[in-house]
Design a protein around this motif. Structure first.
Motif, short mmCIF file in Angstrom:
data_model
loop_
_atom_site.label_atom_id
_atom_site.label_comp_id
_atom_site.label_asym_id
_atom_site.label_seq_id
_atom_site.Cartn_x
_atom_site.Cartn_y
_atom_site.Cartn_z
N PHE A 117 0.86 -1.17 0.00
CA PHE A 117 0.00 0.00 0.00
C PHE A 117 0.90 1.22 0.00
O PHE A 117 2.09 1.13 0.29
CB PHE A 117 -0.89 0.00 1.25
CG PHE A 117 -1.98 -1.04 1.24
CD1 PHE A 117 -1.67 -2.39 1.39
CD2 PHE A 117 -3.30 -0.69 1.07
CE1 PHE A 117 -2.65 -3.37 1.38
CE2 PHE A 117 -4.31 -1.66 1.06
CZ PHE A 117 -3.98 -2.99 1.22
N ARG A 118 0.33 2.37 -0.30
CA ARG A 118 1.10 3.61 -0.22
C ARG A 118 0.21 4.75 0.25
O ARG A 118 -1.01 4.73 0.07
CB ARG A 118 1.74 3.94 -1.57
CG ARG A 118 0.77 4.29 -2.69
CD ARG A 118 1.51 4.45 -4.00
NE ARG A 118 0.62 4.78 -5.10
CZ ARG A 118 0.99 4.87 -6.38
NH1 ARG A 118 2.26 4.64 -6.72
NH2 ARG A 118 0.12 5.19 -7.32
N GLN A 119 0.86 5.73 0.84
CA GLN A 119 0.15 6.90 1.32
C GLN A 119 0.96 8.14 0.97
O GLN A 119 2.08 8.31 1.47
CB GLN A 119 -0.11 6.82 2.82
CG GLN A 119 -0.99 7.95 3.34
CD GLN A 119 -1.49 7.68 4.74
OE1 GLN A 119 -0.95 6.87 5.48
NE2 GLN A 119 -2.56 8.37 5.12
N LYS A 147 -3.16 12.47 1.53
CA LYS A 147 -4.07 11.51 0.91
C LYS A 147 -4.25 10.28 1.79
O LYS A 147 -3.45 10.02 2.68
CB LYS A 147 -3.55 11.10 -0.47
CG LYS A 147 -3.50 12.24 -1.47
CD LYS A 147 -3.15 11.74 -2.84
CE LYS A 147 -3.16 12.86 -3.87
NZ LYS A 147 -2.84 12.36 -5.24
N GLU A 148 -5.30 9.53 1.50
CA GLU A 148 -5.53 8.30 2.23
C GLU A 148 -4.61 7.19 1.72
O GLU A 148 -4.13 7.22 0.59
CB GLU A 148 -7.00 7.87 2.09
CG GLU A 148 -7.98 8.81 2.73
CD GLU A 148 -9.39 8.28 2.70
OE1 GLU A 148 -10.28 8.91 3.33
OE2 GLU A 148 -9.63 7.24 2.06
N ARG A 149 -4.39 6.22 2.57
CA ARG A 149 -3.60 5.06 2.16
C ARG A 149 -4.36 4.30 1.07
O ARG A 149 -5.58 4.11 1.17
CB ARG A 149 -3.34 4.15 3.36
CG ARG A 149 -2.35 3.04 3.10
CD ARG A 149 -2.03 2.27 4.38
NE ARG A 149 -1.45 3.13 5.40
CZ ARG A 149 -0.96 2.67 6.55
NH1 ARG A 149 -0.97 1.38 6.80
NH2 ARG A 149 -0.46 3.50 7.42
N GLU A 150 -3.63 3.88 0.04
CA GLU A 150 -4.27 3.19 -1.07
C GLU A 150 -3.56 1.88 -1.39
O GLU A 150 -2.34 1.75 -1.20
CB GLU A 150 -4.29 4.07 -2.32
CG GLU A 150 -2.93 4.41 -2.88
CD GLU A 150 -3.01 5.14 -4.23
OE1 GLU A 150 -4.13 5.33 -4.76
OE2 GLU A 150 -1.94 5.51 -4.74
N ALA A 173 5.44 8.57 -2.14
CA ALA A 173 4.57 8.18 -1.03
C ALA A 173 5.39 7.37 -0.03
O ALA A 173 6.52 6.96 -0.32
CB ALA A 173 3.40 7.33 -1.52
N TYR A 207 5.51 3.79 1.40
CA TYR A 207 5.04 2.49 0.97
C TYR A 207 5.04 1.53 2.15
O TYR A 207 6.03 1.41 2.86
CB TYR A 207 5.93 1.95 -0.16
CG TYR A 207 5.63 2.61 -1.48
CD1 TYR A 207 5.99 3.94 -1.72
CD2 TYR A 207 4.95 1.92 -2.49
CE1 TYR A 207 5.69 4.55 -2.93
CE2 TYR A 207 4.66 2.52 -3.69
CZ TYR A 207 5.02 3.84 -3.91
OH TYR A 207 4.73 4.45 -5.11
N TYR A 208 3.91 0.85 2.32
CA TYR A 208 3.72 -0.06 3.44
C TYR A 208 3.53 -1.50 2.93
O TYR A 208 2.75 -1.75 2.01
CB TYR A 208 2.50 0.32 4.25
CG TYR A 208 2.57 1.67 4.90
CD1 TYR A 208 2.12 2.81 4.26
CD2 TYR A 208 3.10 1.80 6.19
CE1 TYR A 208 2.18 4.05 4.87
CE2 TYR A 208 3.17 3.04 6.81
CZ TYR A 208 2.71 4.16 6.15
OH TYR A 208 2.79 5.38 6.76
#
Length: 119
Positions: free
Chosen positions: A37-39, A43-46, A91, A93-94
């Motif tokens: 995921f990235r944020q 912005k919201e995490r996507e 972003a 990145y998770y």
């Protein structure tokens, strides 16, 4: 909790490549879905992409053809190869995974790694 440790972020220029890694300390790594995921700021995490226990891969449209997710179950490691990076890819990145086997879910998160793409 499952420790997820990401690495590989950094500052690059548009068009460059980066590879992120995520190591998970858990038994039966191969039985869990893994994802990225990235944020971006403000912005919201996507969701970016995911890979299931059966190696089914899914990608958000914005990264299709540029990013590749893979996993090495022998090393308990998830990868994200990012090519042709764009400034809009900037972003945190998770890495994410689930708490149940053979289910696509993401409720365990890494600490995140920063990716910055300059134009």
């Amino acid at each position: 909790q499952v420790p997820l440790v990401e690495s590989g972020g950094g500052l690059v220029q548009a068009g460059d490549s980066l590879r992120l890694s995520c190591t998970a300390s858990r038994p039966s790594f191969n039985a869990y879905s893994m994802g990225w995921f990235r944020q971006a700021p403000g912005k919201e995490r996507e969701f970016v992409c995911g890979i299931s226990w059966s190696l089914l891969r899914t990608y958000t449209d914005a990264v299709k053809g540029r990013f590749t997710i893979s996993r090495d179950n022998a090393k308990n490691t998830l990868y994200l190869q990012m090519n042709n990076l764009k400034p809009e890819d900037t972003a945190v990145y998770y890495c994410a995974t689930g708490s149940r086997t053979y289910v696509t879910q993401y409720d365990i998160w890494g600490q995140g790694t920063q990716v910055t793409v300059s134009s």
